[in-house]
Design an enzyme around this catalytic site. Structure first.
Site, mmCIF file in Angstrom:
data_model
loop_
_atom_site.group_PDB
_atom_site.id
_atom_site.type_symbol
_atom_site.label_atom_id
_atom_site.label_comp_id
_atom_site.label_asym_id
_atom_site.label_seq_id
_atom_site.Cartn_x
_atom_site.Cartn_y
_atom_site.Cartn_z
ATOM 1 N N GLY A 284 0.801 -1.240 0.196
ATOM 2 C CA GLY A 284 -0.520 -0.058 0.019
ATOM 3 C C GLY A 284 0.975 1.497 -0.234
ATOM 4 O O GLY A 284 0.161 2.472 -0.270
ATOM 5 N N GLU B 175 1.477 2.004 -3.190
ATOM 6 C CA GLU B 175 0.836 2.372 -4.293
ATOM 7 C C GLU B 175 0.051 3.685 -3.748
ATOM 8 O O GLU B 175 -0.211 4.686 -4.802
ATOM 9 C CB GLU B 175 -0.677 1.233 -3.662
ATOM 10 C CG GLU B 175 -1.127 -0.057 -4.157
ATOM 11 C CD GLU B 175 -1.508 -0.585 -3.221
ATOM 12 O OE1 GLU B 175 -1.832 -1.095 -2.509
ATOM 13 O OE2 GLU B 175 -2.542 -1.408 -4.667
HETATM 14 N N1 3HC Z 1 1.710 -3.494 9.237
HETATM 15 C C1 3HC Z 1 2.099 -3.475 10.458
HETATM 16 N N2 3HC Z 1 3.215 -3.873 10.917
HETATM 17 C C2 3HC Z 1 4.321 -4.230 10.658
HETATM 18 C C3 3HC Z 1 4.437 -3.949 8.978
HETATM 19 C C4 3HC Z 1 3.056 -4.166 8.282
HETATM 20 N N3 3HC Z 1 2.837 -3.471 7.309
HETATM 21 N N4 3HC Z 1 5.552 -4.242 8.169
HETATM 22 C C5 3HC Z 1 6.293 -4.353 9.054
HETATM 23 N N5 3HC Z 1 5.587 -4.081 10.911
HETATM 24 C C6 3HC Z 1 6.363 -4.161 12.395
HETATM 25 C C7 3HC Z 1 6.878 -5.931 12.837
HETATM 26 O O1 3HC Z 1 5.442 -6.402 12.918
HETATM 27 C C8 3HC Z 1 7.271 -5.174 13.528
HETATM 28 O O2 3HC Z 1 7.046 -4.831 14.580
HETATM 29 P P1 3HC Z 1 7.466 -5.483 15.489
HETATM 30 O O3 3HC Z 1 8.590 -4.961 16.752
HETATM 31 O O4 3HC Z 1 6.440 -5.615 17.070
HETATM 32 O O5 3HC Z 1 7.948 -6.378 15.808
HETATM 33 C C9 3HC Z 1 7.778 -3.467 12.989
HETATM 34 O O6 3HC Z 1 7.312 -3.504 11.856
HETATM 35 C C10 3HC Z 1 9.855 -3.846 12.284
HETATM 36 O O7 3HC Z 1 9.768 -5.314 11.572
HETATM 37 P P2 3HC Z 1 10.338 -5.759 10.706
HETATM 38 O O8 3HC Z 1 10.616 -6.587 12.039
HETATM 39 O O9 3HC Z 1 9.959 -6.787 9.661
HETATM 40 O O10 3HC Z 1 11.717 -4.634 10.368
HETATM 41 P P3 3HC Z 1 12.585 -5.010 9.391
HETATM 42 O O11 3HC Z 1 13.439 -3.349 9.700
HETATM 43 O O12 3HC Z 1 13.661 -5.653 9.335
HETATM 44 O O13 3HC Z 1 11.953 -4.685 7.637
HETATM 45 C C11 3HC Z 1 10.260 -3.972 6.913
HETATM 46 C C12 3HC Z 1 11.146 -3.524 7.760
HETATM 47 C C13 3HC Z 1 10.953 -4.292 4.703
HETATM 48 C C14 3HC Z 1 9.050 -2.760 6.252
HETATM 49 C C15 3HC Z 1 9.195 -5.528 6.869
HETATM 50 O O14 3HC Z 1 8.632 -5.264 7.883
HETATM 51 C C16 3HC Z 1 8.414 -5.764 5.937
HETATM 52 O O15 3HC Z 1 9.019 -5.956 4.380
HETATM 53 N N6 3HC Z 1 6.729 -5.677 6.458
HETATM 54 C C17 3HC Z 1 5.954 -6.534 5.495
HETATM 55 C C18 3HC Z 1 6.046 -5.116 4.518
HETATM 56 C C19 3HC Z 1 4.028 -5.487 3.868
HETATM 57 O O16 3HC Z 1 3.886 -6.718 3.409
HETATM 58 N N7 3HC Z 1 3.712 -4.167 3.301
HETATM 59 C C20 3HC Z 1 2.431 -5.020 2.304
HETATM 60 C C21 3HC Z 1 1.601 -5.646 3.445
HETATM 61 S S1 3HC Z 1 0.001 -5.528 2.747
HETATM 62 C C22 3HC Z 1 -0.790 -4.373 1.774
HETATM 63 O O17 3HC Z 1 -0.206 -3.590 1.267
HETATM 64 C C23 3HC Z 1 -2.037 -4.676 0.701
HETATM 65 C C24 3HC Z 1 -2.513 -3.418 -0.098
HETATM 66 O O18 3HC Z 1 -1.955 -3.798 -1.415
HETATM 67 C C25 3HC Z 1 -3.573 -2.794 0.265
#
Ligand code: 3HC
Length: 701
Positions: free
Chosen positions: A102, A105
């Site tokens: 997102g 996006e």
């Molecule tokens: N939503 C909620 N929490 C999230 C999040 C998200 N999208 N991404 C990361 N977090 C949280 C983690 O759970 C973690 O929480 P914690 O400290 O309580 O354990 C904290 O943020 C830090 O995350 P990481 O430990 O993974 O930190 P890194 O620095 O290693 O990585 C990152 C950062 C690259 C941003 C990685 O967290 C990541 O890849 N996140 C997921 C991103 C993702 O999948 N985004 C797509 C979501 S779906 C979407 O957007 C749908 C849309 O099309 C409508």
């Protein structure tokens, strides 16, 4: 708490900052505040251009995954982004760091995009079993074209800034201070009266009707069977064929189909499980230099992982030839990573320089952490730890990479058991993501926290486990492997068993895995295993093959035969004969065994052992077990791990199957774990059990 979205004025430019630590996820509060900010600024005559930026180290990392299990709440992201795009004033996105899902996006809904050098822009939704549901599928192809859109969204892999510029996603680099550069650009756009450049108004690149079908067919079959990849392709095909709003509506329908799928639930479970309970990071001791003892496959793999993760390594091997071979392996793996573009040439040369070889144990005396990866034999390990205990700095952490030996017995030999932990890497250690951090009886919290912090720093998924034979992963593997060995004797061929389990989703079948890892490895472990079960059927076939020198791929013969080392595997009639002979010798009647029984016995044996491990406190949670099996043993991620899978099947059904197996094959191996019985009788699950425990622990503190 500070506001999740801030507005600051810089002359005629308004800067909208999304400030939602840690990663600026688009939670409900952020969406509502972002919408309000756009409404306000669009109506404000004093504002002539807008910059959208993220606070901290990145733009926006996507939707808030924590909200996906609750009913959706207005304002929803597609509407917020449509309003952003409709804004009458130019909006410049200032991108940096992870700009994902997102977040990407949102960047596409802005009118112009500049980016810092560390940009990582991508659509990782597929890793959560989802598709980009907030306009990505209709906007990205208008900028980047169909092929990059298809590839980025089905792979989930982010691209760096240069590639994003190359694809036309980002307009220009921002090499100065990001915010100032974006503000300056926005001011310039306003002063020149440049109109918003809305991606929705850009023409679609040409496409052929067959393009999407061909792309879908080019995906691996396993990906095509999951809910998300075909729907991503379908949403992009809709973007090619339908008007913008109709295509976006179709994408939205497909998004909700994915969101409600069991596969997406499983992948979301793993997302949080992999980021689960961590020891207190404040307790971790700094580690700049690590010693690795033993320069075989395992030691060299650990050295590569540490060095590429930024930690200096002293690799010790008393045998000069072995040391030279180990260092050679380290160097060529680092060079290979650079050649494949996984690390830059600069990072590769820094990693190479971090690794030094040494012949004498004394070379690790000043190291912050020492990881022992010598021969898997208790006497050898105890001798090493006795020496380490005496010569290492009093605040250094001493880790053993044993996969099955008693960590307490090894720790006792050191004379300083509080500093000793297990760090069980999986082979090849520079590739496999899992590390089991083994808590000995006397391991101190700082020692455990240090091992954890190092594992995470070098990009591993670390799970703390208790000390028992095989810890969590290998102990469960023995239950899984036991059943497949029994079924070999009962008449299922190696390839039949492998095919059924691959069909279930395992990355490889257990017999093919045995051949890859080397059947001599497990054979050696079983010869040293004091408490090895006395059932003559236990690993009978694996042991017989190893006794015959059929070690697997490395000898060209194992459960299968191989045309060349690493070549195509083929069923081997000699193995079938050997199995028949062994079955006759042991009086095991052979019969036809169906896929359902193969999968049921192997997978429910895993679940039952997992439940026993939970009861004993060897694993802290079912989610930890799931993380271990998905990252170390090729359990299908879309099933969420064995314990999540058991909940999805329903524990009453799992228990009924186990009782049936007990009736057919005897109680000895099929006594259901007490925890499984209790939960099944309550029609509950491991997930609910864990949630209740966490709540009770929360109330107690
Ligand atoms: N939503 C909620 N929490 C999230 C999040 C998200 N999208 N991404 C990361 N977090 C949280 C983690 O759970 C973690 O929480 P914690 O400290 O309580 O354990 C904290 O943020 C830090 O995350 P990481 O430990 O993974 O930190 P890194 O620095 O290693 O990585 C990152 C950062 C690259 C941003 C990685 O967290 C990541 O890849 N996140 C997921 C991103 C993702 O999948 N985004 C797509 C979501 S779906 C979407 O957007 C749908 C849309 O099309 C409508």
């Amino acid at each position: 708490m500070s506001a999740p979205v801030r507005i600051e004025r810089d002359g005629e430019v308004a800067v909208v900052t999304v400030d939602n630590p840690p990663v600026n996820a688009l939670s409900h509060a952020v969406r509502a505040a972002l919408l309000a900010a756009i409404e306000e600024l669009d109506a404000d005559a004093a504002v002539r251009a807008i910059v959208l930026i993220g606070a901290g180290r990145n733009f926006i990392a996507g939707a808030d995954v924590r909200e996906f299990d609750a009913p959706p709440r207005e304002p929803m992201l597609p509407g917020v982004l449509a309003r952003l795009e409709a804004c009458g004033k130019p909006v410049v996105a200032a991108l940096a760091g992870p700009t994902l899902g997102g977040g990407a996006e949102a960047a596409l809904a802005c009118h112009f995009r500049c980016a810092a050098a560390d940009l990582q822009l991508g659509f990782p939704e597929v890793n959560l079993g989802l598709l980009p549901g907030a306009g990505g599928t209709v906007r990205l192809p208008r900028l980047a074209g169909w092929q990059p859109a298809l590839e980025m969204m089905t792979s989930g892999k982010p691209v760096g800034r240069d590639a994003a510029i190359g694809h036309g996603i980002v307009d220009r680099p921002a090499d100065g201070e990001l915010r100032a550069t974006a503000v300056e650009w926005a001011r310039d756009l306003a002063s020149r009266g440049v109109a918003p450049r809305r991606v929705r108004e850009l023409p679609l690149p040409p496409s052929r009707p067959a393009l999407f079908e061909e792309f879908l067919l080019s995906l691996p079959e396993a990906a095509r069977r999951l809910p998300a990849p075909p729907r991503i392709v379908e949403a992009l095909a809709a973007a090619a064929m339908l008007p913008f709003d109709a295509a976006q509506a179709r994408a939205r329908t497909l998004f909700f189909e994915c969101l409600n799928s069991q596969e997406s639930r499983a992948l979301r479970h793993l997302f949080f499980a992999e980021r689960g309970a961590q020891p207190d990071r404040a307790l971790a001791r700094p580690v700049a230099q690590a010693g690795v003892l033993g320069s075989g496959t395992m030691g060299a793999g650990i050295a590569i992982a540490l060095a590429t993760g930024g930690i200096g390594v002293t690799l010790v091997d008393a045998k000069a030839e072995a040391l030279a071979a180990g260092l050679g392996r380290v160097h060529s793996a680092i060079e290979g990573a650079a050649r494949k573009g996984r690390i830059s040439a600069q990072a590769a040369s820094a990693a190479r320089e971090r690794v030094q070889g040494a012949a004498a144990l004394e070379a690790v005396a000043a190291c912050d952490l020492v990881i022992e990866a010598v021969y898997e034999n208790m006497a050898v390990k105890q001798e090493v730890f006795a020496k380490l205990g005496a010569l290492c700095r009093p605040d250094s952490v001493l880790a053993t990479n044993t996969s099955t030996l008693d960590v307490d017995a090894i720790a006792a030999a050191s004379g300083r058991a509080a500093d000793v932990v297990g760090m069980h890497f999986f082979s090849p250690a520079n590739v496999m993501r899992l590390v089991e951090i083994v808590r000995g009886r006397e391991s101190s919290r700082p020692a455990l926290a240090t091992a954890h912090a190092v594992a995470r720093r070098i990009g591993k998924v670390a799970v703390t486990v208790g000390n028992c034979f095989g810890f969590v992963g290998n102990r469960m593997l023995y239950a899984y492997g036991r059943e497949k060995e029994f079924m070999l004797l009962e008449g299922a061929t190696p390839e039949r068993i492998d095919r059924a389990l691959v069909e279930f989703g395992m990355a490889m079948g257990p017999n093919a895995v045995g051949d890859l890892a080397g059947l001599d490895v497990g054979w050696q472990v079983r010869r040293e295993w004091a408490g090895k079960p006395d059932d003559p059927r236990f690993y009978r076939i694996s042991d017989r093959l190893a006794e015959l020198g059929r070690y697997g791929q490395k000898t060209g013969r194992g459960f299968y035969r191989y045309g060349a080392p690493g070549g195509q595997r083929e069923p081997d009639p000699e193995v079938e004969m050997l199995i028949r002979d062994e079955a006759a010798r042991l009086g095991v009647a052979q019969r036809e065994i169906g896929d359902e029984e193969i999968v049921g016995r192997c997978i429910f044996a895993l679940v039952n052992e997992g439940a026993a491990i939970l009861e004993e406190g060897i694993a802290a949670s079912p989610a930890d077990i799931d993380v271990i099996w998905c990252n170390g043993y090729g359990f299908p991620r879309h099933r969420g791990g064995p314990m999540f899978h058991a909940d999805a099947v329903g524990l009453p059904k799992v228990l009924a199957a186990i009782r049936r197996f007990a009736a057919d094959h005897g109680e000895r191996w099929w006594t259901p774990a007490a925890l499984l019985v209790t939960l099944a009788e309550r029609e509950s699950g491991f997930g609910a059990w864990q949630a209740a425990r966490a709540e009770a622990a929360g109330r107690a503190t």
